[in-house]
Motif scaffolding. Structure first.
Motif, short mmCIF file in Angstrom:
data_model
loop_
_atom_site.label_atom_id
_atom_site.label_comp_id
_atom_site.label_asym_id
_atom_site.label_seq_id
_atom_site.Cartn_x
_atom_site.Cartn_y
_atom_site.Cartn_z
N LEU A 81 -49.77 56.99 68.96
CA LEU A 81 -48.80 57.18 69.79
C LEU A 81 -47.44 56.84 69.23
N ARG A 82 -47.60 55.64 68.79
CA ARG A 82 -46.25 55.13 68.19
C ARG A 82 -45.65 55.69 67.20
N TRP A 83 -46.86 56.14 66.19
CA TRP A 83 -46.37 56.63 65.14
C TRP A 83 -45.77 57.99 65.13
N GLN A 84 -46.23 58.78 66.00
CA GLN A 84 -45.76 60.10 66.32
C GLN A 84 -44.40 60.19 66.80
N LEU A 85 -43.82 59.21 67.53
CA LEU A 85 -42.72 59.07 68.14
C LEU A 85 -41.62 58.51 67.08
N ARG A 86 -41.82 58.42 65.83
CA ARG A 86 -40.74 57.81 64.70
C ARG A 86 -39.66 58.59 64.71
N GLY A 87 -39.75 59.96 64.76
CA GLY A 87 -38.65 60.93 64.66
C GLY A 87 -37.72 61.16 65.90
N GLU A 88 -38.07 60.74 67.05
CA GLU A 88 -37.27 60.71 68.36
C GLU A 88 -35.95 60.00 68.10
N PRO A 89 -35.14 60.37 68.71
CA PRO A 89 -33.61 59.75 68.71
C PRO A 89 -33.78 57.90 69.15
N SER A 90 -34.63 57.71 70.31
CA SER A 90 -34.97 56.51 70.68
C SER A 90 -36.39 56.32 70.78
N PRO A 91 -37.02 56.04 69.67
CA PRO A 91 -38.41 55.79 69.64
C PRO A 91 -38.83 54.87 70.62
N ARG A 92 -38.35 53.79 70.92
CA ARG A 92 -38.95 52.81 71.82
C ARG A 92 -38.76 53.32 73.23
#
Length: 235
Positions: free
Chosen positions: A129-140
């Motif tokens: 779930l964390r890995w796939q969010l790396r490309g978002e403007p604010s992953p956290r």
């Protein structure tokens, strides 16, 4: 305007689509069915058997609709083209003809992930779930919002999730994209970390300032994109 059916991907259930709810026009019919084993829906005895999956999903995937499959959901929706009446159109969101690619998620990387999942399913899902969010403007912030939608606990039985990983490794739909039985749109976040650069470049629509999960980071832009496609898919 054609109805729209939204289908989630690996490790998530249909609650993932809730951020889009406020952006649909009143005239558009949108449904978000869960896959078997998700959202309290009974799991299949054999989650990898596509004929059984088609039987379970037939009422949720009408031919007059645009099917929108995100990630693994895109691979499964494409696979069901050979088992169900052809839809008005298909949207592959964050997915190409297959999941693994030498310049994206390699077969070796996915095999390592499968091994980790067998050892500790929930920790591995949490990592994904964390890995796939790396490309978002604010992953956290995106991760916090995603967990607010789907929670921290498992979204499906272990066997269902394991079958999904096997399908990610083996489903290959290059023949469908070469000779599509219906209109197919490929939509990708311009910073999707799970797609090879070539797959992002070949997408019909690229969403700015988004990664693999635009429904979390850019819901308004994604909804507008899908509304336009639903209009194109109308008779």
């Amino acid at each position: 305007m054609s109805p729209v059916v939204l289908l989630s991907g690996w490790g998530c259930d249909a609650r993932l689509w809730e951020p889009l709810a406020g952006y649909w026009p009143a005239r558009l019919e949108v449904s978000t069915p869960d896959w078997p084993g998700h959202g309290g829906r009974p799991a299949l005895a054999d989650p990898e058997r596509l004929a059984d999956l088609a039987d379970a999903m037939a009422a949720d995937l009408p031919p007059e609709a645009i099917w929108v499959g995100w990630s693994l959901g895109g691979l499964l929706a494409t696979a069901l083209l050979g088992h169900l009446p052809t839809p008005r159109g298909l949207v592959l969101l964050g997915m190409g003809a297959r999941f693994c690619h030498p310049d994206g998620v390699t077969e070796e990387a996915l095999a390592t992930f499968q091994t980790a999942f067998r050892r500790d399913p929930e920790a591995t899902r949490s990592h994904f779930l964390r890995w796939q969010l790396r490309g978002e403007p604010s992953p956290r912030a995106a991760h916090h919002r995603l967990l607010g939608l789907i929670g921290r606990g498992p979204c499906a039985p272990r066997a269902t999730l394991a079958a999904g990983l096997h399908q990610l490794a083996h489903l290959d739909h290059r023949h469908h994209l070469a000779a599509p039985p219906c209109p197919i749109w490929r939509v990708a976040g311009e910073h999707d970390p799970l797609l090879a650069t070539s797959a992002r470049d070949e997408a019909d629509i690229r969403l700015a300032d988004a990664g693999h999960c635009p429904m979390v980071s850019q819901p308004e832009a994604l909804a507008a994109c899908l509304v336009e496609i639903a209009g194109e898919g109308s008779p």
